[in-house]
Structures are given as structure tokens and as C-alpha cells.
Design a protein around this motif. Structure first.
Motif, PDB file in Angstrom:
ATOM      1  N   ARG A 174       0.841  -1.209   0.000  1.00 61.00           N
ATOM      2  CA  ARG A 174       0.000   0.000   0.000  1.00 61.00           C
ATOM      3  C   ARG A 174       0.877   1.260   0.000  1.00 61.00           C
ATOM      4  N   MET A 175       1.887   1.264   0.871  1.00 61.51           N
ATOM      5  CA  MET A 175       2.762   2.433   0.991  1.00 61.51           C
ATOM      6  C   MET A 175       3.475   2.738  -0.329  1.00 61.51           C
ATOM      7  N   VAL A 176       3.969   1.679  -0.968  1.00 61.26           N
ATOM      8  CA  VAL A 176       4.716   1.858  -2.220  1.00 61.26           C
ATOM      9  C   VAL A 176       3.806   2.421  -3.314  1.00 61.26           C
ATOM     10  N   ARG A 177       2.547   1.921  -3.330  1.00 57.09           N
ATOM     11  CA  ARG A 177       1.603   2.474  -4.319  1.00 57.09           C
ATOM     12  C   ARG A 177       1.285   3.926  -3.985  1.00 57.09           C
ATOM     13  N   ASP A 178       1.007   4.195  -2.704  1.00 53.06           N
ATOM     14  CA  ASP A 178       0.567   5.534  -2.306  1.00 53.06           C
ATOM     15  C   ASP A 178       1.656   6.586  -2.515  1.00 53.06           C
ATOM     16  N   LEU A 179       2.908   6.193  -2.297  1.00 54.89           N
ATOM     17  CA  LEU A 179       4.017   7.171  -2.400  1.00 54.89           C
ATOM     18  C   LEU A 179       4.728   7.113  -3.750  1.00 54.89           C
ATOM     19  N   ASN A 180       4.185   6.314  -4.678  1.00 53.99           N
ATOM     20  CA  ASN A 180       4.815   6.177  -6.007  1.00 53.99           C
ATOM     21  C   ASN A 180       6.294   5.818  -5.911  1.00 53.99           C
ATOM     22  N   ILE A 181       6.617   4.939  -4.971  1.00 54.43           N
ATOM     23  CA  ILE A 181       8.015   4.465  -4.903  1.00 54.43           C
ATOM     24  C   ILE A 181       8.177   3.448  -6.038  1.00 54.43           C
ATOM     25  N   PRO A 182       9.112   3.670  -6.948  1.00 54.79           N
ATOM     26  CA  PRO A 182       9.155   2.841  -8.165  1.00 54.79           C
ATOM     27  C   PRO A 182       9.819   1.476  -7.949  1.00 54.79           C
ATOM     28  N   VAL A 183       9.224   0.684  -7.072  1.00 57.22           N
ATOM     29  CA  VAL A 183       9.764  -0.634  -6.740  1.00 57.22           C
ATOM     30  C   VAL A 183       8.607  -1.630  -6.752  1.00 57.22           C
ATOM     31  N   GLU A 184       8.827  -2.789  -7.358  1.00 55.35           N
ATOM     32  CA  GLU A 184       7.792  -3.835  -7.331  1.00 55.35           C
ATOM     33  C   GLU A 184       7.963  -4.674  -6.063  1.00 55.35           C
ATOM     34  N   ILE A 185       6.881  -4.772  -5.289  1.00 55.81           N
ATOM     35  CA  ILE A 185       6.943  -5.554  -4.048  1.00 55.81           C
ATOM     36  C   ILE A 185       6.429  -6.961  -4.318  1.00 55.81           C
ATOM     37  N   VAL A 186       7.260  -7.953  -3.948  1.00 60.41           N
ATOM     38  CA  VAL A 186       6.935  -9.352  -4.216  1.00 60.41           C
ATOM     39  C   VAL A 186       6.881 -10.102  -2.883  1.00 60.41           C
ATOM     40  N   GLY A 187       5.882 -10.964  -2.722  1.00 56.57           N
ATOM     41  CA  GLY A 187       5.762 -11.759  -1.491  1.00 56.57           C
ATOM     42  C   GLY A 187       6.475 -13.094  -1.632  1.00 56.57           C
ATOM     43  N   GLY A 188       7.059 -13.562  -0.537  1.00 56.59           N
ATOM     44  CA  GLY A 188       7.734 -14.870  -0.524  1.00 56.59           C
ATOM     45  C   GLY A 188       7.025 -15.818   0.437  1.00 56.59           C
ATOM     46  N   ALA A 189       6.910 -17.088   0.043  1.00 62.74           N
ATOM     47  CA  ALA A 189       6.184 -18.088   0.847  1.00 62.74           C
ATOM     48  C   ALA A 189       6.841 -18.276   2.213  1.00 62.74           C
ATOM     49  N   ILE A 190       6.021 -18.685   3.179  1.00 66.43           N
ATOM     50  CA  ILE A 190       6.524 -18.921   4.544  1.00 66.43           C
ATOM     51  C   ILE A 190       7.354 -20.206   4.578  1.00 66.43           C
ATOM     52  N   VAL A 191       8.558 -20.111   5.127  1.00 67.53           N
ATOM     53  CA  VAL A 191       9.395 -21.299   5.311  1.00 67.53           C
ATOM     54  C   VAL A 191       9.173 -21.826   6.729  1.00 67.53           C
ATOM     55  N   ARG A 192       8.969 -23.143   6.828  1.00 66.40           N
ATOM     56  CA  ARG A 192       8.620 -23.757   8.116  1.00 66.40           C
ATOM     57  C   ARG A 192       9.622 -24.829   8.509  1.00 66.40           C
ATOM     58  N   GLU A 193       9.697 -25.092   9.799  1.00 65.65           N
ATOM     59  CA  GLU A 193      10.423 -26.263  10.296  1.00 65.65           C
ATOM     60  C   GLU A 193       9.652 -27.503   9.828  1.00 65.65           C
ATOM     61  N   PRO A 194      10.294 -28.672   9.847  1.00 66.51           N
ATOM     62  CA  PRO A 194       9.576 -29.885   9.423  1.00 66.51           C
ATOM     63  C   PRO A 194       8.276 -30.102  10.217  1.00 66.51           C
ATOM     64  N   ASP A 195       8.218 -29.663  11.471  1.00 68.72           N
ATOM     65  CA  ASP A 195       6.989 -29.851  12.266  1.00 68.72           C
ATOM     66  C   ASP A 195       5.966 -28.734  12.046  1.00 68.72           C
ATOM     67  N   GLY A 196       6.231 -27.827  11.136  1.00 68.06           N
ATOM     68  CA  GLY A 196       5.239 -26.813  10.767  1.00 68.06           C
ATOM     69  C   GLY A 196       5.478 -25.438  11.373  1.00 68.06           C
ATOM     70  N   LEU A 197       6.302 -25.347  12.404  1.00 74.47           N
ATOM     71  CA  LEU A 197       6.555 -24.036  13.026  1.00 74.47           C
ATOM     72  C   LEU A 197       7.216 -23.102  12.010  1.00 74.47           C
ATOM     73  N   ALA A 198       6.626 -21.920  11.820  1.00 79.63           N
ATOM     74  CA  ALA A 198       7.225 -20.951  10.895  1.00 79.63           C
ATOM     75  C   ALA A 198       8.569 -20.500  11.447  1.00 79.63           C
ATOM     76  N   LEU A 199       9.591 -20.475  10.602  1.00 81.83           N
ATOM     77  CA  LEU A 199      10.903 -20.001  11.064  1.00 81.83           C
ATOM     78  C   LEU A 199      10.784 -18.550  11.486  1.00 81.83           C
ATOM     79  N   SER A 200      11.432 -18.215  12.586  1.00 82.88           N
ATOM     80  CA  SER A 200      11.428 -16.846  13.089  1.00 82.88           C
ATOM     81  C   SER A 200      12.668 -16.654  13.946  1.00 82.88           C
TER      82      SER A 200
END
Ligand code: AMP
Length: 296
Positions: A174-200
Motif C-alpha cells: 500500500r505504501m509503495v503504491r501511495d508514495l509512487n516508490i518505483p519498486v515492485e513488491i513481491v511476497g515470498g512463501a513462509i518457510v517452516r520447520e519440518p513440524d510446521g513451526l514458521a521459522l522466526s
């Protein structure tokens, strides 16, 4: 002096060029852009794990050069939060980011980011008001301000942010669109431990008992996502998920279903949603989210 580049050797195997000033960053970026090459950026607060590394790998697929940054941003920590305790270790982080394929590491210090007299805040209304914004009132102002600065300092073509911080990803878009910052924002999938806990980076705060309980956060979200996708209404589904988490020892901050694009709260029967949670295990606040319909 303008041409000066800082090369620093990491004590671990892989080396990476580190720049610490906006001037050095821009010199490097300009050289690449003059050669017609494009650039992807991956901002982080360090304490690098496989989640960050997967964003760097994704960035590498999308651009000729990948710049990672490390800055533990004081503006996005509230009073009593873990700014001081946040894990720091530049040499290890640099080696991991280099292994993932980053070409350059930007590590500004507090004075480079917020010189004396710094007085500007970027505030994104609406999207920041519920979920994490409700319990961390100034958090997203801190995030939006530092991300706006990092993007403007570097001016990459693309910047990659994790879906782990789903509300943050939408706030930044939203911020990038609103401020016309000329950068494409891309989302990356959540990486998890084998038991499902999201890495953090904050998983290191968990005691061994808490670490055993922690994967229930994802299991419970996934179960709720399956139930909603199979036609159950959101309210009873989220109520029993909430109760299950509390019974397992979590203190739930929020557990909500939102529209995946607008974050508008949803109710009743839905075919598409994002279920988002924040919950404390002891003193550690964990966040996670899943899609409806579930991905697996
Ligand atoms: P942080 O260093 O925690 O501020 O995170 C830097 C970036 O990594 C943000 O875009 C996060 O959303 C992303 N990130 C953190 N954890 C994960 C994860 N488990 N999977 C994917 N991306 C992540």
C-alpha cells in the motif's frame, strides 16, 4: 573517497561485500544500473534463518543482483519489547546471506538511518489498525518508515518480503503504491520447520517445552482452514481453534479471518480468506497465517 568501497572478510567460508553508508550503497547500485542490470532487495533485521535465505534465493531468480540489508530498526519495537535482546551476529548473517546468493550487504548503523534531527514518520492508515497494529500501536509506523527509507536509499527494481509477516507485506504494498516508490513488491512463501513451526528469529527465545508446543500454532490454523474450506462458518471454527490454543498453553493475542487483499474482517461462510494469529508462549510472541482454501 566517493569511489571507496568497503570490502570486509567474514570469518566463515563465504565472503560478501558489505557497505555501511547510503553513499556507498548508491555508488554500487548505480554501477550495476548503468550496465543495464536490475536489482532486487531483501530487507532483514539479521538473525538470518532459512526463511530469509529463501527470500534471497527468490530475489536472485528475479533480478541480476541481490542486495540484502540488516538493520535492527528501533522504531518498530515498542517499550518493553525485545530491541536490546534481539539476536545480533553480523559475521554469521553475512555468511548465510552470501551462501543464499546475495551479492551485496547493506548494514547501516542507527546514525546513518536516523541522523540527529530525524523527524519524519510514514503512516499507512487502515491496514495497520487491527491485528498486530492493535497490540503494537507504533509498530507499523516504524516498519513503514524504515522500509520507505531502505527502498529510497537503494531504489531496487524489486523488493521481496515474506508472507510470514502478512499484514506487513500488505502495508508495504500500500505504501509503495501511495508514495509512487518505483519498486515492485513481491511476497515470498513462509518457510517452516519440518513440524510446521514458521521459522522466526524469535524462535530462539522458546524454552524446550515451549518449542515442543509451538508447532500447534500452525497445526491449529491448518485445521481451521480445512474446516472453513469444507463449509463450516468462521465463528465456531475460530472459537474452537482459540480454545485449543489456550488449552495447549498459548495466550492468544488475536486469531482472525480476513480478506486476503484488503484485510477486511470476514464472518460466516467464506471460500477465500487468510487466517492470521498472534499468540504468546511464555514471553515469546509468535505470529503465523494460512490461506483458505489451505495450501496443503
Ligand atoms: P525480519 O528479519 O524478521 O524482519 O524479516 C525479514 C524478512 O524475512 C521479512 O520480509 C519477513 O517477512 C521475512 N521472513 C521472516 N520469517 C520468514 C519465514 N519463516 N518465511 C519466509 N519469510 C520470512
Amino acid at each position: 573517497l566517493r569511489r571507496r568501497r568497503i570490502f570486509e572478510r567474514c570469518p566463515m567460508a563465504t565472503q560478501i561485500e558489505i557497505v555501511r553508508t547510503v553513499a556507498d550503497l548508491r555508488t554500487r547500485v548505480r554501477t550495476w544500473q548503468r550496465e543495464g542490470e536490475n536489482i532486487a532487495m531483501v530487507p532483514t533485521m539479521g538473525a538470518i534463518h532459512k526463511g530469509h535465505m529463501s527470500l534471497v534465493r527468490q530475489a536472485k531468480q528475479l533480478a541480476d543482483h541481490t542486495i540484502a540489508s540488516i538493520f535492527v530498526n528501533p522504531l518498530q519495537f515498542g517499550p518493553g519489547e525485545d530491541f536490546e535482546a534481539y539476536p545480533r551476529g553480523e559475521a554469521r548473517d553475512a555468511a548465510l546471506l552470501a551462501d543464499a546468493g546475495a551479492d551485496l550487504l547493506f548494514v547501516p548503523d542507527g546514525r546513518e538511518m536516523y541522523p540527529e534531527g530525524f523527524a519524519t514518520t510514514v503512516h499507512v492508515a487502515g491496514l495497520t489498525e487491527g491485528l498486530c497494529g492493535a497490540s503494537r500501536p507504533d509498530h507499523f509506523d516504524g516498519v513503514a518508515t524504515v522500509v520507505a527509507k531502505l527502498l529510497l536509499q537503494c531504489l531496487p527494481d524489486i523488493a521481496v518480503f515474506g508472507e510470514k509477516d502478512y499484514q506487513q507485506l500488505l502495508v508495504i504494498k500500500r505504501m509503495v503504491r501511495d508514495l509512487n516508490i518505483p519498486v515492485e513488491i513481491v511476497g515470498g512463501a513462509i518457510v517452516r520447520e519440518p513440524d510446521g513451526l514458521a521459522l522466526s528469529s524469535r524462535n530462539t527465545y522458546l524454552s524446550s517445552d515451549e518449542r515442543e508446543t509451538a508447532p500447534l500454532l500452525h497445526t491449529t490454523l491448518q485445521q481451521a482452514a480445512h474446516e472453513v474450506a469444507s463449509g463450516l462458518a468462521l465463528e465456531p471454527t475460530l472459537e474452537s481453534a482459540h480454545a485449543a490454543l489456550e488449552a495447549a498453553g498459548f495466550r492468544v493475542d488475536y486469531l482472525e479471518a480476513r480478506d486476503p487483499v484488503t484485510l477486511v474482517p470476514l464472518s460466516g461462510n467464506v471460500s477465500s480468506a487468510r487466517i492470521l494469529v498472534a499468540a504468546f508462549l511464555g514471553k515469546t510472541r509468535l505470529i503465523d497465517n494460512v490461506t483458505v482454501p489451505p495450501q496443503s
